[in-house]
Design a protein around this motif. Structure first.
Motif, PDB file in Angstrom:
ATOM      1  N   MET A   1       0.837  -1.178   0.000  1.00 52.81           N
ATOM      2  CA  MET A   1       0.000   0.000   0.000  1.00 52.81           C
ATOM      3  C   MET A   1       0.883   1.243   0.000  1.00 52.81           C
ATOM      4  N   LYS A   2       0.526   2.213  -0.832  1.00 50.54           N
ATOM      5  CA  LYS A   2       1.233   3.486  -0.913  1.00 50.54           C
ATOM      6  C   LYS A   2       0.416   4.540  -0.178  1.00 50.54           C
ATOM      7  N   THR A   3       1.098   5.367   0.603  1.00 48.12           N
ATOM      8  CA  THR A   3       0.441   6.474   1.291  1.00 48.12           C
ATOM      9  C   THR A   3       0.925   7.772   0.680  1.00 48.12           C
ATOM     10  N   ILE A   4      -0.020   8.630   0.296  1.00 45.28           N
ATOM     11  CA  ILE A   4       0.347   9.945  -0.212  1.00 45.28           C
ATOM     12  C   ILE A   4      -0.490  11.011   0.503  1.00 45.28           C
ATOM     13  N   PHE A   5       0.107  12.183   0.622  1.00 39.56           N
ATOM     14  CA  PHE A   5      -0.588  13.364   1.126  1.00 39.56           C
ATOM     15  C   PHE A   5      -0.656  14.353  -0.024  1.00 39.56           C
ATOM     16  N   VAL A   6      -1.819  14.926  -0.241  1.00 37.71           N
ATOM     17  CA  VAL A   6      -1.979  15.901  -1.311  1.00 37.71           C
ATOM     18  C   VAL A   6      -2.533  17.185  -0.701  1.00 37.71           C
ATOM     19  N   GLN A   7      -1.832  18.288  -0.975  1.00 37.54           N
ATOM     20  CA  GLN A   7      -2.304  19.599  -0.561  1.00 37.54           C
ATOM     21  C   GLN A   7      -2.998  20.236  -1.763  1.00 37.54           C
ATOM     22  N   PHE A   8      -4.085  20.937  -1.493  1.00 31.94           N
ATOM     23  CA  PHE A   8      -4.907  21.526  -2.544  1.00 31.94           C
ATOM     24  C   PHE A   8      -5.005  23.035  -2.373  1.00 31.94           C
ATOM     25  N   LYS A   9      -4.783  23.757  -3.470  1.00 29.52           N
ATOM     26  CA  LYS A   9      -5.170  25.165  -3.563  1.00 29.52           C
ATOM     27  C   LYS A   9      -6.502  25.159  -4.283  1.00 29.52           C
ATOM     28  N   CYS A  10      -7.453  25.903  -3.747  1.00 26.55           N
ATOM     29  CA  CYS A  10      -8.792  25.936  -4.334  1.00 26.55           C
ATOM     30  C   CYS A  10      -9.121  27.346  -4.801  1.00 26.55           C
ATOM     31  N   ARG A  11     -10.013  27.416  -5.770  1.00 32.99           N
ATOM     32  CA  ARG A  11     -10.494  28.726  -6.193  1.00 32.99           C
ATOM     33  C   ARG A  11     -11.234  29.364  -5.025  1.00 32.99           C
ATOM     34  N   PRO A  12     -11.249  30.678  -4.952  1.00 28.10           N
ATOM     35  CA  PRO A  12     -11.881  31.365  -3.818  1.00 28.10           C
ATOM     36  C   PRO A  12     -13.308  30.870  -3.557  1.00 28.10           C
ATOM     37  N   GLY A  13     -13.567  30.576  -2.298  1.00 28.91           N
ATOM     38  CA  GLY A  13     -14.884  30.144  -1.870  1.00 28.91           C
ATOM     39  C   GLY A  13     -15.235  28.707  -2.169  1.00 28.91           C
ATOM     40  N   ARG A  14     -14.285  27.910  -2.674  1.00 26.63           N
ATOM     41  CA  ARG A  14     -14.588  26.543  -3.110  1.00 26.63           C
ATOM     42  C   ARG A  14     -13.998  25.450  -2.223  1.00 26.63           C
ATOM     43  N   ALA A  15     -13.210  25.786  -1.214  1.00 25.66           N
ATOM     44  CA  ALA A  15     -12.489  24.766  -0.443  1.00 25.66           C
ATOM     45  C   ALA A  15     -13.426  23.733   0.190  1.00 25.66           C
ATOM     46  N   TYR A  16     -14.515  24.168   0.803  1.00 26.75           N
ATOM     47  CA  TYR A  16     -15.409  23.217   1.463  1.00 26.75           C
ATOM     48  C   TYR A  16     -16.114  22.324   0.453  1.00 26.75           C
ATOM     49  N   LYS A  17     -16.476  22.871  -0.695  1.00 26.29           N
ATOM     50  CA  LYS A  17     -17.099  22.064  -1.745  1.00 26.29           C
ATOM     51  C   LYS A  17     -16.105  21.043  -2.294  1.00 26.29           C
ATOM     52  N   VAL A  18     -14.853  21.454  -2.484  1.00 22.85           N
ATOM     53  CA  VAL A  18     -13.819  20.517  -2.938  1.00 22.85           C
ATOM     54  C   VAL A  18     -13.649  19.391  -1.914  1.00 22.85           C
ATOM     55  N   ALA A  19     -13.558  19.737  -0.634  1.00 20.72           N
ATOM     56  CA  ALA A  19     -13.409  18.724   0.416  1.00 20.72           C
ATOM     57  C   ALA A  19     -14.587  17.758   0.410  1.00 20.72           C
TER      58      ALA A  19
END
Length: 81
Positions: free
Chosen positions: A1-19
């Motif tokens: 199993m591979k473990t990765i962490f991904v950090q996301f930049k989101c368009r303004p006001g979209r972070a919660y929808k992306v999550a």
């Protein structure tokens, strides 16, 4: 199993929808957190040994509506109790 962490930049006001979208649609997700600073979210994923990390990130994560950039870290060993 591979473990990765991904950090996301989101368009303004979209972070919660992306999550929410990632939580609902990406079965490899372990957890996703909102963050402050350069990135809006960080998520932990467990991939099978045969999985191609590049394809997973570019085809499954970067295509989520509202994502503007990602930064991926491959993890090797977890430490703790």
């Amino acid at each position: 199993m591979k473990t990765i962490f991904v950090q996301f930049k989101c368009r303004p006001g979209r972070a919660y929808k992306v999550a929410d979208t990632i939580a609902e649609t990406v079965e490899e997700l372990s957890e996703v957190h909102s963050t402050s600073g350069q990135f809006d979210l960080i998520a932990k994923f467990y991939l099978g040994e045969e999985a191609d990390i590049g394809h997973f990130v570019t085809e499954r994560l970067q295509t989520v509506d509202g994502v503007s950039d990602t930064f991926t870290t491959v993890a090797f060993k977890a430490f703790g109790r």
